[in-house]
Every structure is written in C-alpha cells, then in structure tokens.
Design an enzyme around this catalytic site. Sequence first.
Site: not given
Length: 566
Positions: A294-295
């Site tokens: 998710s970064t």
Amino acid sequence: MTATISHTRLRVLFALFVVASLLLSARLAYWQTIGRGDLLSRATDQVHSDLIVAAQRGVIRDRSGAILATTVELRSLYAIPAQMKDRDGQDTRSATAAALAPILGERPDVLRAAFESGAEWLFVRRRLPEETAVRIAALHLAGLGFEMEPKRLYPNGAVGAQVLGFVSDDGLGQYGVEGRYDSELGGSPGRLVVARDPANRELALGLRTAVPAQNGDDLTLTIDVAVQNSAERELAAVVEREKSPGGAVVVLDPKDGAVLAIASSPSYDPARVGSATSEALRDRAISWTYEPGSTMKAITIAAALDKGVVTPTTSYQDVGYAVIGGRTLCNAQCKVYGPTTVTQILARSQNAGAVFVASKLGAADLNAYLKAFGFGQRTGVDLAAETGGIVRPLAEWYPVDLGTISFGQGLSITPLQLASAYAAIANGGTLYRPYVVASRRDADGEHRTAPVAVRRVISEDTSAAVRTMLTATVDNGIASAAALRGYSVAGKTGTAQIPSDDGRYVDDAYISSFAGFVPAVDPRMVVVVVLEKPQSKLLGTVPAMNTFKAIATDALRYARVQPDRP
C-alpha cells in the site's frame, strides 16, 4: 721431413682472419655507438633493483568529518619452514607450532601441517594486532619473520558496514563505497630503482630514480554517523523483536537526494568479514526487491492528481471490492466504506479505492508515472551492487494488472527506490539521484558532488496536495502510530504478500513497511522502514511505524530541527 702448406690454403686462412677481424671490429663499433644505450641498460639492470612503492589508501569521513575508514600498518607473520632448526640443526617445526598455537588461537596440528606442507614460504597469519606480534617476536623462533602490510581500520566497528563495504587482503575494495570508489581510494603505486652491490646490499651513494606513489583520494560522505547508528540500532531491535529474517532502513534528504543513513539486516563487521554470510554482505536497501504493497497507493494517487483525472475530494461508492479484468479485488477484510473521497482512500488504505483511481488514470499513464518516479530502473546511487527492481513493459500487462499494481502488487522495488519516490513528493515534485559521496579530495583540492535532478515527476501543486493527504493519513488515518509529538508527519503504511515460486503468494507471511517524511510542511528527511516476515504479520506495520518514530526522533534532535506543532 718438413710439412708444407700450400699457398692456396694460406690465402684462405688469411681471408678468414681478415673477415673475422672485420666482424669483431664492426660489432665493437656497434656496441660503442648504436648499441651503447641498450648495453648500458642491461648492465644497470644487473646492479639495480626495481621496487614498487605502495600508495596510501584514502580516508573516508562522514558529513561532519568523523573518520569512518582509515588505513594502518600492521605486521604479518610469515614462515620459512626450511629454516626452522635449532643450533644443532634439529627440526623445530613441531615445537614452533606448539609455541604459536595459544598465541594465535589455532590448533598446533593445523600449524604443523602448514609448516610440513612442503611450501618454501607462507603467511602464517596476516595483519596481526600489535600486542600479538610483540608476543611472537619475543619468542625469537627460527624460521619466522614479519612483513608490514596495510590494514583497513573502521573506528566505528560495524556501524555503516553496508555503506562502507570492506577491503580484501589483496587491497581491493569490495561492496559499498570501498568497492564503488576503489580506484579513487586506492591511488597509484610508485616505483623506486636502487643501486645494489653484488651481495645485493643497497649502495648508500648509489643511483636512485623514483616515481612517487600517488596516494588515494579522501572521501567525505553524506552519511551522518549519528543517524546511521540510530537506524542500525533501531532496525536490529525490531528485527529481533519481530523474529524477522531481515529488513532495511533508508534516510534521505529530500531536497537533493543526499543519503543520511542506510541500514540493512543482517549485517556484518568489516574487521571480521571472513565470517560474514553472503546474505549479511548484501545491502538490502539497494539490492533487495519486494512488492511494496500500500505504500504504492500514494504514487498512484499522485499520478492521477497530476494528470487531472481526480481531485482530493473526488468521491466514489465503496462496496468493499472492485472488479477489473474479470477479477475481484477486495479491501482488507473486504470492509465496506460507502461514500469515499480520494483523500479517504489514502487515509484508510482502501484497495478498491486505489483500483477506482487507477481506472480513471489508465494503464498507459500509470506505467509512465511509475517509470518517471524511478521504478523498474536503478536509482544510480554511487554504491556497488544496486539492482533496479521490475516494472513489466505495458505490452505485458493483463487487464487486472492495472488494479493490482495500483496498490503495490505485481511489481518489485527496492527500499531506496521507494525513498527516492517519496522524496519527490516531499520536495515539490523533483526526482533526485540519491548519492553517498559528498566530496572528494585529491592533490588538486576538494571536488564537491553536485546534486542531480533527474526529472520533474509531478507539479508543485500535486506535490502539495499529496503531502496534505499523507499528513491526514498520519493524523487521522491508518498511519496514526507514526505521529510525533511536536512535528507534522506525512506517511503511508504498506503490507504486501510475498510471491512464491509457483506464481502464487506465500500463506500468512508479509512484507511490512512504512514510508514517511518529517516535518510534513517543510520536509527535512524521508525515512523508509521495511521488515521481512514480522511475526506480527498483518499488524507488522505497527513495529515499522514505531521504528520510523524512533529514527526520526533521533535524526530531528541531531539536526536540531525546531518543532512545527505545539
């Protein structure tokens, strides 16, 4: 009866004598004129010795001038087994081995086998500590001697090992800065020609010619040894607590790409590199590729904002999943959020929301922005053994890839690439090439490294919008554990599955990470923390955020950055 010689034979002998005399005269004339230089050179070679004069390897310092690597001369112990005899001519190899063993911490039989191997000359132990050399010298053992050899010394021990690399016994730099800048650090050896007598003794008044050695350049790094020490300490602690196989930390200055710290676990001690494993020698920050999870949502949203297909307030109806390319992609635990803005997608880390944004953007533009942010290619950092990760060509994308890549699956990156991308968001939209050597000093003076702006990736307005959204993610969203008292923080968590050899994903094992910068309003540093298979599993982002907090707190204090919040 008297023998007579015919006139014909006399004439032949006389002719041969004349020819031989002419040949000898011509040869003598040649050596006295044309060949004189060559003859003199050959004669000189017989009484001169040609010696190599070693160059001094350059010193490596951190940004404040603290010495990180230097060179000292140590004694190496050698043996000539044939000379191991007592006054009566009796062999003493066994006794010599027994006397040396306790001093060197070696078994007597190992040393004895080396002495009895048939070798005429051999090193017993290279670059001894001085106290050890003194103890051996005091024994006055026949057949042993010392030779001075340079040894690379790292005053801070294992701190910075992955950045610095090491120097082999042959004097060659390996890994890190030592490997990347080996020719600059090593310098050029000199040459000394000395006249000697027939007994090979140096003549005090003899001819000497010399080419002086050119010592290696001194390097000053961008690394801050205090921040480096903090990063390594905190990474080692979290890896131990989480029983993780390893991890990496990168600290960057977003304004120019200067590397403040790089930590990798497992690591090694450059003074004992012989006992290091291949995994310990690998700098995970630049050579470990993983799916970012998710970064990557911050990159997807930044691209869509920059392209103008969404705004921070653009909304959609979240039903807990998205269907793309015939595949269903769910939020974590398939949670349903209902009406959601793009800002909330980032704050809540919604997979379905990232797919919504990516669908607005399109595969071609998402692929182009990934490349613009530097993914799929080496950053160009001046360290040895960097890898580039993988972003597949657009022609190889399946329809579902637009969705999975939007939230960090289906591509691989390095921790340094992620830090560089977040630095571009932090600094107003410019991707800088990360660098480690701040300046180089040689005989001509100091040469400073000019920061390299690779390209503008997003506009300043887009950068400001994403910074605000990432700040909200820490203040009010999923990354609240990364908040620091007195400072604004912008950042994003990442939890990624680990691909298996069969093309699927490993069950119940994850890569956990946090990428952030502080202060959010005027970023001074980007900190990326990545952990492999933490035992906290899906909750592994919490220890990653705690590690970020500890490192950022130390770095802000060392840099004396004033708080921007009450």
